[in-house]
Design a protein around this motif. Structure first.
Motif, mmCIF file in Angstrom:
data_model
loop_
_atom_site.group_PDB
_atom_site.id
_atom_site.type_symbol
_atom_site.label_atom_id
_atom_site.label_comp_id
_atom_site.label_asym_id
_atom_site.label_seq_id
_atom_site.Cartn_x
_atom_site.Cartn_y
_atom_site.Cartn_z
ATOM 1 N N ASN A 2 -1.762 5.702 8.752
ATOM 2 C CA ASN A 2 -2.351 5.756 7.410
ATOM 3 C C ASN A 2 -1.839 4.637 6.500
ATOM 4 O OD1 ASN A 2 -3.745 7.965 8.320
ATOM 5 N ND2 ASN A 2 -3.155 9.326 6.656
ATOM 6 N N GLY A 3 -1.494 3.501 7.097
ATOM 7 C CA GLY A 3 -1.159 2.320 6.327
ATOM 8 C C GLY A 3 0.159 2.373 5.596
ATOM 9 N N ARG A 4 1.066 3.270 5.983
ATOM 10 C CA ARG A 4 2.340 3.375 5.259
ATOM 11 C C ARG A 4 3.503 3.506 6.234
ATOM 12 N NH1 ARG A 4 3.000 9.126 2.369
ATOM 13 N NH2 ARG A 4 4.895 9.219 3.620
ATOM 14 N N LEU A 5 4.681 3.188 5.753
ATOM 15 C CA LEU A 5 5.907 3.218 6.538
ATOM 16 C C LEU A 5 6.976 4.008 5.780
ATOM 17 C CD1 LEU A 5 7.281 2.007 9.105
ATOM 18 C CD2 LEU A 5 8.142 0.179 7.639
ATOM 19 N N PRO A 6 7.379 5.185 6.313
ATOM 20 C CA PRO A 6 6.863 5.878 7.489
ATOM 21 C C PRO A 6 5.487 6.481 7.231
ATOM 22 C CG PRO A 6 8.402 7.283 6.333
ATOM 23 C CD PRO A 6 8.427 5.946 5.614
ATOM 24 N N GLY A 7 4.893 7.095 8.292
ATOM 25 C CA GLY A 7 3.602 7.746 8.142
ATOM 26 C C GLY A 7 3.681 8.961 7.230
ATOM 27 N N PRO A 8 2.540 9.599 6.966
ATOM 28 C CA PRO A 8 2.507 10.752 6.060
ATOM 29 C C PRO A 8 3.467 11.863 6.492
ATOM 30 C CG PRO A 8 0.290 10.057 6.642
ATOM 31 C CD PRO A 8 1.211 9.282 7.522
ATOM 32 N N THR A 9 4.071 12.529 5.510
ATOM 33 C CA THR A 9 4.903 13.698 5.786
ATOM 34 C C THR A 9 4.003 14.918 5.862
ATOM 35 O OG1 THR A 9 6.816 12.734 4.662
ATOM 36 C CG2 THR A 9 6.815 15.122 4.973
ATOM 37 N N LEU A 10 3.718 15.374 7.064
ATOM 38 C CA LEU A 10 2.845 16.534 7.262
ATOM 39 C C LEU A 10 3.660 17.808 7.056
ATOM 40 C CD1 LEU A 10 0.873 15.391 10.447
ATOM 41 C CD2 LEU A 10 0.521 14.778 8.039
ATOM 42 N N GLY A 23 0.792 -1.225 0.000
ATOM 43 C CA GLY A 23 0.000 0.000 0.000
ATOM 44 C C GLY A 23 0.821 1.270 0.000
ATOM 45 N N PHE A 24 2.134 1.148 -0.174
ATOM 46 C CA PHE A 24 2.997 2.333 -0.258
ATOM 47 C C PHE A 24 4.239 1.961 -1.055
ATOM 48 C CE2 PHE A 24 4.268 0.039 3.542
ATOM 49 C CZ PHE A 24 5.656 0.026 3.476
ATOM 50 N N HIS A 25 4.893 2.978 -1.632
ATOM 51 C CA HIS A 25 6.103 2.778 -2.421
ATOM 52 C C HIS A 25 7.127 3.821 -1.972
ATOM 53 C CE1 HIS A 25 8.810 2.211 -5.806
ATOM 54 N NE2 HIS A 25 8.049 1.237 -6.280
ATOM 55 N N PRO A 26 8.293 3.397 -1.487
ATOM 56 C CA PRO A 26 9.268 4.361 -0.971
ATOM 57 C C PRO A 26 9.704 5.424 -1.976
ATOM 58 C CG PRO A 26 9.824 2.170 -0.227
ATOM 59 C CD PRO A 26 8.711 2.003 -1.226
ATOM 60 N N SER A 27 9.670 5.120 -3.272
ATOM 61 C CA SER A 27 10.021 6.144 -4.259
ATOM 62 C C SER A 27 9.007 7.279 -4.268
ATOM 63 C CB SER A 27 10.127 5.515 -5.656
ATOM 64 O OG SER A 27 11.231 4.638 -5.725
ATOM 65 N N ALA A 80 9.365 1.251 17.018
ATOM 66 C CA ALA A 80 10.072 0.306 16.140
ATOM 67 C C ALA A 80 9.130 -0.387 15.168
ATOM 68 C CB ALA A 80 10.821 -0.724 16.981
ATOM 69 N N LYS A 81 7.882 -0.593 15.564
ATOM 70 C CA LYS A 81 6.941 -1.289 14.683
ATOM 71 C C LYS A 81 6.350 -0.377 13.607
ATOM 72 C CE LYS A 81 4.480 -4.752 15.801
ATOM 73 N NZ LYS A 81 3.462 -5.693 16.342
ATOM 74 N N GLY A 82 6.694 0.932 13.634
ATOM 75 C CA GLY A 82 6.337 1.768 12.493
ATOM 76 C C GLY A 82 5.549 3.025 12.742
ATOM 77 N N LEU A 83 5.242 3.369 13.993
ATOM 78 C CA LEU A 83 4.401 4.547 14.242
ATOM 79 C C LEU A 83 5.251 5.805 14.368
ATOM 80 C CD1 LEU A 83 1.650 3.108 16.611
ATOM 81 C CD2 LEU A 83 1.454 3.726 14.194
ATOM 82 N N TYR A 84 5.657 6.349 13.209
ATOM 83 C CA TYR A 84 6.455 7.559 13.162
ATOM 84 C C TYR A 84 6.323 8.202 11.793
ATOM 85 C CZ TYR A 84 9.601 3.975 11.234
ATOM 86 O OH TYR A 84 10.129 2.928 10.520
ATOM 87 N N ASN A 125 13.008 5.115 4.529
ATOM 88 C CA ASN A 125 11.608 5.093 4.069
ATOM 89 C C ASN A 125 11.046 3.677 3.961
ATOM 90 O OD1 ASN A 125 11.700 7.879 3.991
ATOM 91 N ND2 ASN A 125 11.960 8.012 1.774
ATOM 92 N N GLY A 126 11.414 2.835 4.921
ATOM 93 C CA GLY A 126 10.672 1.611 5.162
ATOM 94 C C GLY A 126 11.159 0.305 4.589
#
Length: 345
Positions: free
Chosen positions: A121-129, A71-75, A200-204, A243-244
């Motif tokens: 929001n289902g991605r690693l890392p979370g959205p860049t606000l 559900g996400f792509h680091p690029s 560590a599990k991804g909430l950042y 970026n994950g």
């Protein structure tokens, strides 16, 4: 345990590197990358795109992950800046509203290796606000996870908005509202115990506040979040990532042009290791620690970062070619924290 054989192989490799053989291995890694070729992708914000993969230094990981299923792509994460829903307050100031949810999701972090992550929001890392200094921010956080979570923002805000004491239970929501200050590159993360596990599990994620007057224009802006993945939950990282996904920017080199001004917002949120680093090959960069000053503090090719430390890197390449960037700790680079800039005339 489906990942057990791969975990044993990773553990053996990690111990090999710790035994002192990493420097030679990294030299070999440089040789491997020097002879690689890849096509540029024009569809992913200047980075290599889906389908333009190449080999990585760990043969067992030569197959790519399923980005669509993840559900996400680091690029795409490199250039995905979320400015929120913009409106005007009665006093004329800008209001930016964001919707963020925490979810439990199993993702593929390397070929054949799955990981039960916590994600914003289902991605690693979370959205860049992203916002401008002085904007009013309203973040509606909904907890879709099976565990309590919060959002703790680095920056200046009232104590009731600090993401520590409210502990949002599963199925509940909480609204964080505060003014965007100070300008700089910041971060956010869950602040629920056990804190190390939840991070560590991804909430950042990254939280950028531009100066009210803006920064000088850059030709390309990227966000890079440095972290690790502990596959077997022994409080020791098995992969180190940007970026994950380990080795992603080896598979998908980031496309640059000679002379372009490149700005990287870099955030270190690595757990279980005290220090991380960022090194670019054949170049130097101006560094703005925390991004809270408009004059660089140094001109260098390597920075060290403890957890939560972040900054802005700015540079241009003088010559075309393919250039590595990576952690200047061999173990981290050998286990995934490495990538390539592909610079053309």
């Amino acid at each position: 345990m489906p990942n057990s054989g791969i975990i044993e192989s990773l553990a053996s490799r990690r111990e090999f590197l710790k035994a002192g053989f990493g420097t030679a291995a990294l030299a070999a890694l440089g040789t491997v990358t020097a002879v690689r070729t890849a096509r540029a992708c024009s569809e992913c914000g200047g980075a290599g795109g889906p389908g333009d993969t190449m080999a990585v230094p760990m043969p067992m990981l030569n197959s790519d992950v399923n980005h669509a299923a993840n559900g996400f792509h680091p690029s795409e994460i490199l250039t995905d800046f979320d400015w929120g829903r913009e409106s005007r307050l009665p006093d004329g100031r800008t209001l930016r509203e964001y919707s963020i949810s925490a979810v439990d999701k199993t993702i593929e972090v390397a070929s054949g290796i799955t990981y039960p992550a916590f994600l914003f929001n289902g991605r690693l890392p979370g959205p860049t606000l992203r916002a401008r200094e002085g904007d009013r921010l309203r973040i509606t956080f909904t907890n879709g996870s099976a565990h309590p979570h919060t959002m703790h923002f680095h920056g200046i805000h009232p104590g009731a908005m600090d993401g520590v004491f409210e502990q949002v239970k599963p199925g509940r929501s909480f609204v964080y509202e505060f003014d965007a200050e100070p300008f700089g590159v910041h971060l956010y993360h869950c602040h629920t115990a056990p804190l190390a596990k939840h991070i560590a599990k991804g909430l950042y994620g990254t939280f950028i506040i531009d100066p009210a007057q803006g920064r000088p224009a850059a030709d390309k802006e990227f966000v890079m979040v440095l972290s690790g993945i502990d596959i077997d939950f022994d409080d020791e990282n098995d992969f180190y990532v940007v970026n994950g996904i380990p080795f992603h920017y080896d598979r998908y080199p980031i496309q640059l042009k000679v002379g372009e001004l490149v700005r990287i917002y870099v955030v270190n949120i690595l757990e279980y290791d005290p220090i991380n680093s960022f090194h670019v090959h054949a170049n130097f960069f101006h560094y703005y620690p925390t991004g809270t000053i408009l004059t660089p503090s140094e001109f260098t090719d390597t920075i060290s970062l403890v957890q939560g430390q972040r900054g802005i890197m700015e540079f241009r390449y003088k010559f075309p070619g393919r250039y590595m960037f990576h952690a200047h700790k061999t173990e981290f680079a050998e286990l995934g924290w490495t990538g390539l800039f592909d610079v053309t005339a």
